[in-house]
Design a protein around this motif. Structure first.
Motif: not given
Length: 107
Positions: A18-21, A28-33, A89-94
């Motif tokens: 994740x990344x903060x934008x 807000x927290x989003x997914x890092x590209x 914040x600590x989530x990971x997208x698989x």
């Protein structure tokens, strides 16, 4: 991703942290590209901040880095996903590449 150098085993999963934008509405927290890790096994790599080397990008340069290095279609898809189901914040997208199954991994 399939052409990444490695030990010859095919890559089966991609992971995104994740990344903060900063937006007009605040942070807000989003997914890092950017791909956080590629796994050549079914095992989930340890992407916790204490175990993974991270490179900080200054706030003013984050948008430029994303524009230069990130895939625009991937960025749009990750932003839509974050809007539909905001990550923590600590989530990971698989993303399991052979099946294209997307899973959100919580700590």
């Amino acid at each position: 991703m399939a052409e990444q150098p490695g030990d010859g085993r095919p890559v089966v999963a991609a992971y995104f942290a994740t990344t903060e934008r900063r937006t007009a509405d605040g942070m807000h927290v989003g997914w890092s590209p950017f791909v956080a890790a590629l796994a050549s096994t079914e095992d989930v790599p340890d992407l916790r901040h204490t175990r993974t080397t991270a490179v900080a990008v200054p706030v003013g340069e984050a948008a430029l880095a994303e524009e230069v290095f990130a895939d625009p279609e991937l960025t749009d898809a990750l932003n839509r996903l974050a809007a539909l189901d905001p990550p923590g914040h600590e989530d990971v997208l698989r993303i399991h590449l052979p099946t294209r199954q997307v899973t959100r991994v919580k700590p």
